[in-house]
Design a protein around this motif. Sequence first.
Motif, PDB file in Angstrom:
ATOM      1  N   ASP A 157       0.824  -1.208   0.000  1.00  0.00           N
ATOM      2  CA  ASP A 157       0.000   0.000   0.000  1.00  0.00           C
ATOM      3  C   ASP A 157       0.864   1.267   0.000  1.00  0.00           C
ATOM      4  O   ASP A 157       0.400   2.350   0.344  1.00  0.00           O
ATOM      5  N   ALA A 158       2.101   1.098  -0.359  1.00  0.00           N
ATOM      6  CA  ALA A 158       3.029   2.233  -0.489  1.00  0.00           C
ATOM      7  C   ALA A 158       3.295   2.927   0.831  1.00  0.00           C
ATOM      8  O   ALA A 158       3.576   4.124   0.869  1.00  0.00           O
ATOM      9  N   PHE A 159       3.196   2.187   1.908  1.00  0.00           N
ATOM     10  CA  PHE A 159       3.535   2.756   3.217  1.00  0.00           C
ATOM     11  C   PHE A 159       4.849   2.149   3.672  1.00  0.00           C
ATOM     12  O   PHE A 159       5.004   0.916   3.732  1.00  0.00           O
ATOM     13  N   THR A 205       5.779   3.098  11.635  1.00  0.00           N
ATOM     14  CA  THR A 205       6.251   3.501  12.964  1.00  0.00           C
ATOM     15  C   THR A 205       5.450   4.683  13.484  1.00  0.00           C
ATOM     16  O   THR A 205       5.064   4.733  14.661  1.00  0.00           O
ATOM     17  N   GLU A 206       5.165   5.627  12.618  1.00  0.00           N
ATOM     18  CA  GLU A 206       4.415   6.815  13.023  1.00  0.00           C
ATOM     19  C   GLU A 206       2.993   6.459  13.460  1.00  0.00           C
ATOM     20  O   GLU A 206       2.476   6.976  14.454  1.00  0.00           O
ATOM     21  N   ASN A 254     -11.900   1.660   0.719  1.00  0.00           N
ATOM     22  CA  ASN A 254     -12.048   2.242  -0.613  1.00  0.00           C
ATOM     23  C   ASN A 254     -12.960   3.453  -0.557  1.00  0.00           C
ATOM     24  O   ASN A 254     -14.089   3.386  -0.078  1.00  0.00           O
ATOM     25  N   SER A 255     -12.461   4.578  -1.053  1.00  0.00           N
ATOM     26  CA  SER A 255     -13.265   5.796  -1.083  1.00  0.00           C
ATOM     27  C   SER A 255     -12.632   6.764  -2.087  1.00  0.00           C
ATOM     28  O   SER A 255     -11.589   6.485  -2.696  1.00  0.00           O
ATOM     29  N   ALA A 256     -13.266   7.916  -2.222  1.00  0.00           N
ATOM     30  CA  ALA A 256     -12.748   8.906  -3.181  1.00  0.00           C
ATOM     31  C   ALA A 256     -11.387   9.415  -2.740  1.00  0.00           C
ATOM     32  O   ALA A 256     -10.544   9.783  -3.581  1.00  0.00           O
ATOM     33  N   ARG A 257     -11.138   9.451  -1.489  1.00  0.00           N
ATOM     34  CA  ARG A 257      -9.854   9.917  -0.973  1.00  0.00           C
ATOM     35  C   ARG A 257      -8.833   8.797  -1.094  1.00  0.00           C
ATOM     36  O   ARG A 257      -9.142   7.627  -0.912  1.00  0.00           O
ATOM     37  N   SER A 258      -7.604   9.184  -1.343  1.00  0.00           N
ATOM     38  CA  SER A 258      -6.549   8.180  -1.457  1.00  0.00           C
ATOM     39  C   SER A 258      -6.171   7.665  -0.072  1.00  0.00           C
ATOM     40  O   SER A 258      -6.452   8.289   0.953  1.00  0.00           O
ATOM     41  N   PHE A 279      -4.374   8.386   5.523  1.00  0.00           N
ATOM     42  CA  PHE A 279      -3.289   8.173   6.479  1.00  0.00           C
ATOM     43  C   PHE A 279      -2.844   9.499   7.086  1.00  0.00           C
ATOM     44  O   PHE A 279      -2.693   9.627   8.307  1.00  0.00           O
ATOM     45  N   ASN A 280      -2.656  10.481   6.221  1.00  0.00           N
ATOM     46  CA  ASN A 280      -2.176  11.778   6.703  1.00  0.00           C
ATOM     47  C   ASN A 280      -3.190  12.432   7.634  1.00  0.00           C
ATOM     48  O   ASN A 280      -2.820  13.105   8.603  1.00  0.00           O
ATOM     49  N   SER A 281      -4.486  12.252   7.334  1.00  0.00           N
ATOM     50  CA  SER A 281      -5.500  12.859   8.205  1.00  0.00           C
ATOM     51  C   SER A 281      -5.465  12.249   9.599  1.00  0.00           C
ATOM     52  O   SER A 281      -5.743  12.939  10.590  1.00  0.00           O
ATOM     53  N   LEU A 282      -5.134  10.978   9.651  1.00  0.00           N
ATOM     54  CA  LEU A 282      -5.013  10.349  10.966  1.00  0.00           C
ATOM     55  C   LEU A 282      -3.819  10.888  11.735  1.00  0.00           C
ATOM     56  O   LEU A 282      -3.904  11.208  12.926  1.00  0.00           O
ATOM     57  N   ILE A 283      -2.692  10.991  11.047  1.00  0.00           N
ATOM     58  CA  ILE A 283      -1.464  11.425  11.705  1.00  0.00           C
ATOM     59  C   ILE A 283      -1.566  12.864  12.167  1.00  0.00           C
ATOM     60  O   ILE A 283      -1.100  13.245  13.251  1.00  0.00           O
ATOM     61  N   SER A 284      -2.231  13.675  11.348  1.00  0.00           N
ATOM     62  CA  SER A 284      -2.322  15.100  11.689  1.00  0.00           C
ATOM     63  C   SER A 284      -3.583  15.433  12.474  1.00  0.00           C
ATOM     64  O   SER A 284      -3.837  16.607  12.745  1.00  0.00           O
TER      65      SER A 284
END
Length: 1601
Positions: free
Chosen positions: A546-548, A554-555, A577-581, A586-591
């Motif tokens: 998934d390109a992580f 770790t983050e 699966n949704s319109a958002r990648s 992932f970034n929304s969770l981290i931030s």
Amino acid sequence: MLPNDNDVEPLVCVIPEPEVSDLELWQLIPSSAGRYQIKNLKYKHAAIAQYPYKDSMPVVGSEGKCWWFIERVGAEIDPDGYFIRHNVKTDLCWHLYDGSDITPIYLRPFAIDRRCIWKISPYDHSSVDTMAAHLMVPSQSASSSSPTISVELLTVFSSTLDTCIEAHPSIALTVRILKCSSEMIIGHVYRSEGISDPDLSGLLTEITGVYKLIHEQKDLFVNLAMEEVSEKIARQMLECADFITHHSEKAVFWTKLGKNTSTETRLEVRRLNVILKKLVNCVQQQIADSTLIYIHRVAQDVDLSGLEYAVGAGMNPSKECLDGTRMEIISMIKDFFYSTKEDAKRIFWLSGMAGKGKSAIAHTIATWSHARGGLGSCYCFDRTRQADRRHEKIWSTIARDLADHDPFIRRELARIVLHGTSELRHTEAVSRQWERLLTVLNNVASMDKPGPVLIIIDALDESGECDTRELILDLLSGKRDGTSLRTTKLPPNIRILITSRPLSDIHDALHDLPHVQHVSLDDDAFLESTQRDIKTYINGKLGRQDAFGDGDVTELARKSGGHFEWARLACHYVRKNSARSKRDRFNSLISGTLATGVQLLDDMYRRILEEVMPEDERDEGIAVFCSVMGQILASLEPLSRAALVAMRQHFPCEDGADRHERDVSVKEMVECLGALLIGVTDSRTPIRPLHASFYDFLADKRRSGEYGVELSEAHQRRLAVASLCVMKNELRFNICGLQTSYLPNSSIPHLQQSIASCISPQLQYSCRFWTSHVVAARFQSSLAEEIETLFKDERVLFWLEVLCLMKSLSGSASALSSIWSWLKDDDNGSQLKTTIADTERFIRLFAAPMLYSTPHLYLSVLPFAPIVSRISTHCAMFPRTLVVAAGGMARWPSLFNTLRGHTDFVKSVTFSPDDRRIISGSYDNRIRVWDAETGLQSGSPLEGHTSKINSIAVSHDGRRIISGSEDKTIRVWDIQTGKQLGFPLQGHTGPVTSVGISQDGRRIVSGSEDKTIRVWDMQTGKQLGLPLKGHVGYVMSVAISHDGQRIVSGSWDNTVRVWNANTGKQLGSPLVGHTGIVDSVAISYDGRRIVSGSDDNTIRVWDAVTGQQLGSPIEGHTDYVKCIAISHDGRHIISGSRDGTVRVWDVETRQQLGPSLEGHTGDVLSVAMSHDGRRIVSGSDDNMVRLWDAEIMQQFNSPLEWHRIGYVRCVAISHDGRRIVSGSDDMTIRVWDAVTGLQLGSPLEGHAGNVYSVAISHDGRRVVSGSADNTVRVWDVETTKQLGPSLEGHTGHVMCVALSHDGRCIISGSLDQTVRVWDAETAKQLGPPLEGHIGYAMCVALSHDGRRIVSGSSDNSVRVWDAETRKQLGSPLEGHAGYIMSVAISRDGRHIVSGSSDKTICVWDAEMGKQVGSPLKGHTGHVMCVALSHDGRRIISGSEDNTVRVWDAAAGQQLDFLFEGHTDSVLSVAISQDGRVVSGSLDGTIQVRDIDNAAYMPNPAPATSDVVFSGHRELCFSLNPAHKLRSPVSFLQDSPPISLFPNEDGWLVGPEGRLLFWVPPQLRTAMHSPITTLVIPTYGLQLDLSRLVHGESWQDCCNLD
């Protein structure tokens, strides 16, 4: 014999009698390797010689006895001689030591010495007792064919594996189990002198083969890959060993069920062998195996099925940790499990906040220990299953799991349940369950049985509110009794793993205890490993596909804060699966939020729900969400999607909102919640939260906001209507298609599968919980109409059928009581309320048989419903059941239950404020708490008082019990925990006679024999003010008004006084009127009336303000009024008296309501009425607590023509067989028609004490009686009048009378130790008393020719007297070891028969004074009475074992007649000239049987023998032969029933345990059976079986067309 070759002396030197002494006969018992055990033939003691060799090792399992090698000396020295060498130290051998008179055998070094040579010769045992076996001469064949296991092989096996224990800890457990199994078998074989059963021998051969395999292929056995299989083999060997060693018990059990023991043994051995062979093959082929261990069922397993079991609370492998994670904590738990240190911890408490993975760790450990046979039980609490009340079933469920795990625990548990108390059964007595479980585990531990056992209690924090687990925590912490750590008394092999959140109550209970190892997943020490494990988890879910990268993983792991649940949800969120990648997500969770802990999870829940319900659809989406989740949360247990939809289809449509609720799509909504719920994709899986914190989030609006779900009354109403509609549509007769009525539910093959397939989840739910939803909803007439639909036809029976099949009947009676209360304001619901009350009573009376065998709900139970009850109207739909032809219940009985447990007078009883509990205090110094519905004791007795408890009271919040005692103290107890609170309240200088508590619970009031009343502060235990003084006699009773302003007291000074509770001043003058002690006082709820009961036999009602007596005294009791109570509404007075009755009175009219409640056999000392006015509880000096139906107040039939007391002390039958005479404890004699059973004339009244003996003249015109009033009386049978004066002279009770054949002479025996002779015409004593006995003269008889008198005494002797000279003839006849209870003499005068309390009957030669033959043995209780047939060929005996037996007088053998039918001791028997046997019993009945036409008499042979018929007669339980069973063949199958009388539980059981019918046990007393020709009273139970369908035809009982 073993004579020494030199001196020709026996092994044990004795002085021989003409016959060979028992001490000289020995058996040689062969084992493997040519070894022998030498046992005395009769006494079975093994020979042990004294020897100097101190280090000999006795064979394990042979009870420490030594084993010997026996070898021939050789032809050159002595061809018939043998050396006997020690089995270990073979250079030592038997040596005769001549220097002792008792010729001990010493072990001395081997030498060719005549004193070391022994003869071994077979002995002709024909002259010895027939039980002796042949002496076994050693032979090679005997040795080789012996089915015993080689001890040497086991020793070698053990030593070769010992080196593996360090490397593989589990091998140590396996070895210990294998050793234990072999020791059990070896010991059993030697104790039993071999195995005779061929099937058991075959099993032993298989076991030997397994041990041989283990020895020869030990490398395969210890292979780590085969570790699980090795442990399974060891535990299967333990099962085999248990089966072999307890086979005899099993055989007895099978025989009682009418089963063939050989067939059952063969089947059981076959099952065990199949598993053994499969496991052995796995070792040989190196195949990992999933074969389950076959657990053979112990004889008492049928009783274990009655233990409450929490279904679905066990291990769930799907919850295990991801492989390679949580290794550190799992390793710690494994070390805890295997620890053998003396100070090893017994409990491992794993705590952590929500989402930390506690349950995953618990289930991982459960799976690991289960695979190795070490898991005793895994018990999981679940917040969504709180309706199951798992906190009440925890120890009974664990007990049943442990029973399935270990045969020793199973057997001990069965013993405790069967022969002890029933605290592990259906009960809330959590503490009592724990104590019984501890007893079982410690008893098993004392047997030194191997292997650690793990008990897992997961999610203890989800048990409910704090109070639901308070007692569990007290027990686990060891704080139950406040002083000792009971948990540290767990056996050393028991380990308990507990997981929970660190809630304050759990932390306070378990933290820092010496026996508890506490590990918190919240500790920083686990932070690094937890982060690593979460990282491993995330990496597995996201990974590089998934390109992580590693940094991303770790983050995200760091963001989780150690919460596995957050990590799981985060991975789901990112991958969705949704319109958002995925990267954006992932970034929304981290931030996102910086929240931690619970807030972190809440933020994740909101994030997921926002995705499910986009903003543009939010309003509608939230409405649908709240509707569906409201239904899920309001449901009392999880339902599948299909069941939710099915229920929703029946939601009411009274308005638009309701219609919307019904039309909502459950499927669409729950499928969107796959990240949060289990079961969303499978329509059959119950929907649950994936984590319990999600439901917490929804239920707390402060956390969930707009997503919050409020559980409103509307939810309850919808579910109530839906449940009732589901039952209306789906209930049907025989819903599971049960094939036969012969089996109990527990024996029906695949019943659980049938329930699952035939009873839909929504129907199961509806049947169990409709009452809860109705009560939680407000009253609506439409809902009441739905309830009425259920109860108006046979569907109510189908509802009960489902509950019985699911074992969910418990609590249904109380649930119906709550429905009754819910309907109380319904003016149009009187009929429905009556029907519900009827059904409630039906369940309370008949729950046990319905649960035991559900087909008998229709076949047996329904026909016994009183004909006036509404539920009996359903009988018309079931025409082919048994019919109660006579003796049934005309009305519901008043007596609900009898609570047994106290061992002394029950002085005080009361209800808890919610009416769910009964509390009793007793002279046994204990307080007991009972479940008011089941009658079972809740918890252990409350102990602390050092003397009799006189009074108890319960606080109005139901949390405290107050008790007053003869020890002069008052004590306060916590009703939930049973703990004493604080110190005893001390101050009284005399016994405390009465206690009360104020409505607000702040003050306690007490009265005492020190003539004072005292008031105490509940919180501080301090006395408030000075004692209240004024009474000049003992204060017997106190009460406090509801408003707490007034105290009322009653005293020995015959007065009632009223006091100001605040100032302690007396209010007004004493209330005077009683002429006897005032034993009891009460004050009405409104404070307007005072009621008092007195030794003047009256009850008086007083105006509480003016002190004036209101109306006349209430009269009716015939003895002291010992206790009174007032109903909550003030309309009724309840009273108990020394006359043994409880009565209910109308306060206004002073009239008694209904008949007296009779049942106690002693003084009624205390009464109370439930708060709803529907039940009465009473306590008595008969040690019983009884629970009554206050609405019925109609006891079982007790017509005036029958003995009131019920004890039939004596019977006689006239010479022509037309009349039966009986005497009773009611002080009367009665005459009965021997054909019709009707009473002839009036009772013969005049005696002032129990009538112990009667006799009837040869012409049948006169009756003679002896009584406890010390007199003998003569009566005219026709006129029922006494003839002449009483015969007086005895100074003790007259226990026996006899009448001469010519009627001129009367003989009597008395407790004054004398026998007296009277002239029947003049009533004068003839000569002096016959003296000689040094004990009570218990029985007398007179020879037919009148020349000899025979008497029996408590001095254990029988004496014979010359009737003319009054001299004793010869010496006393001695031989009995107990009182002589009865004597009889044959018609020809040649033989005397005596029955004794030693349980035997002896026959004596009257001329020689010698005993003839051996005593007749068979009775299991005192032989109370004997009689001889007129031809002298048969002896009839009656016993405390409730049976009548018939014996062949010449042969001294019991005939095939075992008369059952009495339910209490048989005190008297008589036999008519035509062979009819009459018996009288403490059960209050007289029964007549014809021994010349007896039928279906099981032969009283040993339990292992086949049962045979002695005759054939139809199975008829009525005086009408047309009522016989029409098709008995399928029931009997050419075999006799075990008994022709229902067992103590009411079941008539046939061959193979087949159930024919059930009767209420209380109706068995006067029940007709195939072996009785008459039962008196004639209103006894008679059954018409002519239409009864049974067995595979039982379904035809129903006529629903």
